[in-house]
Scaffold this active site. Structure first.
Site, short mmCIF file in Angstrom:
data_model
loop_
_atom_site.label_atom_id
_atom_site.label_comp_id
_atom_site.label_asym_id
_atom_site.label_seq_id
_atom_site.Cartn_x
_atom_site.Cartn_y
_atom_site.Cartn_z
N CYS A 77 0.83 -1.20 0.00
CA CYS A 77 0.00 0.00 0.00
C CYS A 77 0.87 1.26 0.00
O CYS A 77 1.52 1.56 -0.98
CB CYS A 77 -0.98 -0.06 1.17
SG CYS A 77 -2.32 1.10 1.01
N TYR A 78 0.95 1.98 1.10
CA TYR A 78 1.83 3.15 1.15
C TYR A 78 3.26 2.75 0.80
O TYR A 78 3.98 3.51 0.15
CB TYR A 78 1.81 3.75 2.56
CG TYR A 78 2.64 5.00 2.71
CD1 TYR A 78 2.06 6.25 2.52
CD2 TYR A 78 3.99 4.95 3.04
CE1 TYR A 78 2.81 7.40 2.65
CE2 TYR A 78 4.75 6.09 3.18
CZ TYR A 78 4.15 7.32 2.99
OH TYR A 78 4.89 8.46 3.13
N HIS A 184 -3.58 -5.54 1.01
CA HIS A 184 -2.96 -5.89 2.29
C HIS A 184 -2.88 -7.41 2.48
O HIS A 184 -3.88 -8.03 2.83
CB HIS A 184 -3.76 -5.27 3.44
CG HIS A 184 -3.57 -3.80 3.52
ND1 HIS A 184 -2.54 -3.20 4.23
CD2 HIS A 184 -4.26 -2.78 2.94
CE1 HIS A 184 -2.61 -1.89 4.09
NE2 HIS A 184 -3.64 -1.61 3.32
N GLU A 186 -1.43 -8.91 4.85
CA GLU A 186 -1.32 -9.26 6.28
C GLU A 186 -2.66 -9.47 6.96
O GLU A 186 -2.72 -9.99 8.06
CB GLU A 186 -0.51 -8.20 7.03
CG GLU A 186 -1.17 -6.84 7.24
CD GLU A 186 -1.06 -5.89 6.05
OE1 GLU A 186 -0.82 -6.37 4.92
OE2 GLU A 186 -1.24 -4.68 6.24
N LYS A 393 1.42 -11.03 23.31
CA LYS A 393 0.81 -11.70 24.47
C LYS A 393 0.69 -13.21 24.27
O LYS A 393 1.00 -13.99 25.17
CB LYS A 393 -0.57 -11.09 24.72
CG LYS A 393 -1.23 -11.55 25.99
CD LYS A 393 -0.77 -10.72 27.15
CE LYS A 393 -1.45 -11.10 28.45
NZ LYS A 393 -1.03 -10.21 29.54
#
Ligand code: XMP
Length: 537
Positions: A77-78, A184, A186, A393
């Site tokens: 993207c960017y 994207h 991801e 986490k």
């Protein structure tokens, strides 16, 4: 990095996640990172998306040295636009047709290195374009943002993927391993995105898939031993929560009793918490633990205080006083000087601290215990040791399992530092804490019995000291109200009330009213976050 009103750091960290899921070590670095200041050499670079346009004033740009490093580069993207911008293709424009959400990518194969990115993938695949799953087009348009796309290919590049509205949805340099994706990979809405990132990281960059928790433990133990030296002593606060327990166990594995854990009883802990933590940490995990009972001091200091912020500040400050006093005692008793302080910082905290904060970006303020590390570092010259700094986490939980910490502890809900003090509304007294504590014990016990614990992000009972009228037995009573809160959440930044069955809540209410003296009503909090916070105060 950053792109156009679209996904920001919330999705950037997902790139790191996806790579770690395939056991490739990856770090998220700020867009301001200078290559010269990096202490390790990456095998590949991914330039992420983010909320800017490359031509916007103040838009972040990558240190040009990264382009000279000679390792494969993937722009998302960017990141794709940044590659084009760097290569002087002055050709990023607002797209004529906006493309939100789902799109179908048609891949073009040219042979050679270019095809490695799509290896094992179909020629047509669903992809997720340019905006986050939580941002609806209406919100997006309201902000006046426009999706920018390439209108011309930078020199030396092919188009390797197109969608209906994006001619250059995927591009690759003809001879160098440099790639750009407008979509994207991801996010989970790009189902083959994981494979695509794997193709880049493993197939193209040659990264090794050795990032596993057992490898991590071995490496980290060696690192801690080298850092602390053969006689160094480390001090750390433990709470009975997942992070501090895992960090304490790791330190114990590395340096044994030269690690000193301190548990401060602030009088606002859950039922039997101190005894349980002591039992688990000392007996089961062999951690060198000192328990300091400061409950009376805390409760005395909280007397007369109604203001939530002042309650929090007092508890944070007092905690440091008690901890410092204990540090002095431990130092006097031990053979060497205590030089190190253990802090259970996790990777999301690191990410927040390195995020590029542009004009419109607000980043959540973190709760920490009133700057304990800063005070110990400044006042006692202690140095920080943060063994969980690289972990998310769920990786900490996995590490805990590998270190033989019980599933019950590893899967525990978070519990705030100030404890029940922020779950007793207004002034805190021992009697009120006791009521909240008993109600909480009943509620959590019933949640566990019903098999719901792992499905809930966090649950607790709080005390509203306003009183309501009731009839118990034949008598009129005038007693307190218990508030139950349970939420579903992914990241604790947003949350929704947990949808218990009516019958379950009704049984909990009956037990609490019957078993907790001083309580005659029970209410369930139906507020989402935002606008409510997870805690009451
Ligand atoms: P809020 O109430 O801000 O809570 O929605 C988000 C998460 O942070 C926890 N929390 C704290 N944790 N010290 C902590 O260690 C604190 O002072 C504190 N305040 C809130 C809260 O339990 C939830 O998981």
């Amino acid at each position: 990095a950053g792109s156009n009103g679209t996904l920001s750091t919330h999705s950037t960290h997902l790139i790191t996640r996806r790579l770690r899921e395939i056991n490739v070590y990856s770090e998220m670095l700020p867009c301001t990172q200078k290559l010269a200041e990096l202490t390790w050499k990456p095998k590949g670079i991914i330039l992420s998306g983010g909320p800017y346009s490359v031509y916007e004033e103040g838009a972040p740009h990558v240190d040009p040295a990264f382009f000279e490093l000679g390792v494969p580069i993937l722009g998302i993207c960017y990141g794709l636009q940044e590659i084009a911008h760097r290569l002087h293709a002055d050709n990023v424009v607002a797209g004529t047709a906006r493309e939100y959400g789902h799109a179908d990518l048609k891949a073009t194969r040219f042979g050679g290195h270019v095809d490695k990115l799509f290896e094992g993938l179909e020629d047509s695949m669903p992809v997720w374009m340019s905006h986050g799953d939580k941002v609806r087009p209406s919100t997006f348009e309201a902000r006046g943002a426009k999706i920018r796309q390439l209108c011309n290919l930078p020199e030396g590049f092919h188009t390797i993927g197109e969608t209906k509205n994006s001619e250059y949805a995927a591009i690759a340099h003809k001879s160098e391993p440099v790639y750009g994706l407008q979509f994207h990979p991801e996010v989970t809405h790009t189902p083959q995105g994981g494979q695509l990132l794997k193709n880049f990281a493993v197939g193209i960059c040659g990264a090794q898939q050795t990032w596993t928790m057992s490898e991590f433990i071995g490496r980290e133990i060696i690192r801690i031993r080298e850092l602390v030296g053969p006689t160094g002593q480390v001090l750390g606060a433990v709470s009975g929560g997942v992070d501090s327990t895992v960090a304490a166990k790791l330190l114990t594995e590395a340096i044994g009793d030269r690690f000193h854990a301190v548990l401060v009883d602030n009088g606002c802990m859950r039922l039997n918490e101190c005894e349980t933590v002591k039992d688990v940490l000392q007996k089961q995990l062999g951690i060198n633990l000192t328990v300091v009972d400061a409950s009376e001091e805390f409760l005395a200091g909280l007397k007369g205080e109604h203001d939530p912020e002042k309650k929090r500040k007092f508890i944070g400050g007092k905690f440091i006083d008690v901890f410092e006093e204990e540090a002095r005692k431990i130092e006097a008793k031990s053979s060497g000087k205590v030089e190190w302080f253990l802090q259970g910082t996790l990777y999301p905290d690191v990410i927040e601290s390195i995020s590029f904060k542009g004009p419109s970006q607000t980043i959540k303020t973190h709760h920490n215990v009133g700057g304990i590390a800063e005070r110990l570092m400044a006042g006692h010259g202690l140095k920080l040791i943060e063994p969980l700094r690289e972990l998310f986490k769920d990786e900490v939980r996995e590490l805990g399992r590998q270190l033989k910490i019980s599933e019950e502890l590893v899967g525990r809900h978070p519990f705030p530092g100030p404890g029940l003090a922020i779950r007793v509304l207004g002034e805190v007294t021992k009697e009120k804490v006791d009521m909240a504590r008993k109600a909480d014990h009943i509620f959590i016990g019933m949640i566990r019995e019903a098999g719901l614990y792992d499905d809930i992000g966090q649950a607790y009972a709080a005390l509203d000291p306003s009183r309501a009228v009731g009839v118990m037995g034949d008598k009129r009573v005038y007693a307190n109200i218990i508030l139950l809160r349970a939420i579903s959440t992914k990241d604790f930044m947003t949350a929704t009330p947990y949808p218990f069955a009516y019958d379950f809540l009704s049984k909990v209410a009956t037990r609490i009213v019957n078993e907790v003296e001083g309580v005659c009503r029970v209410a369930y909090d139906f507020t989402s976050k935002p606008p409510g916070t997870i805690e009451m105060e």
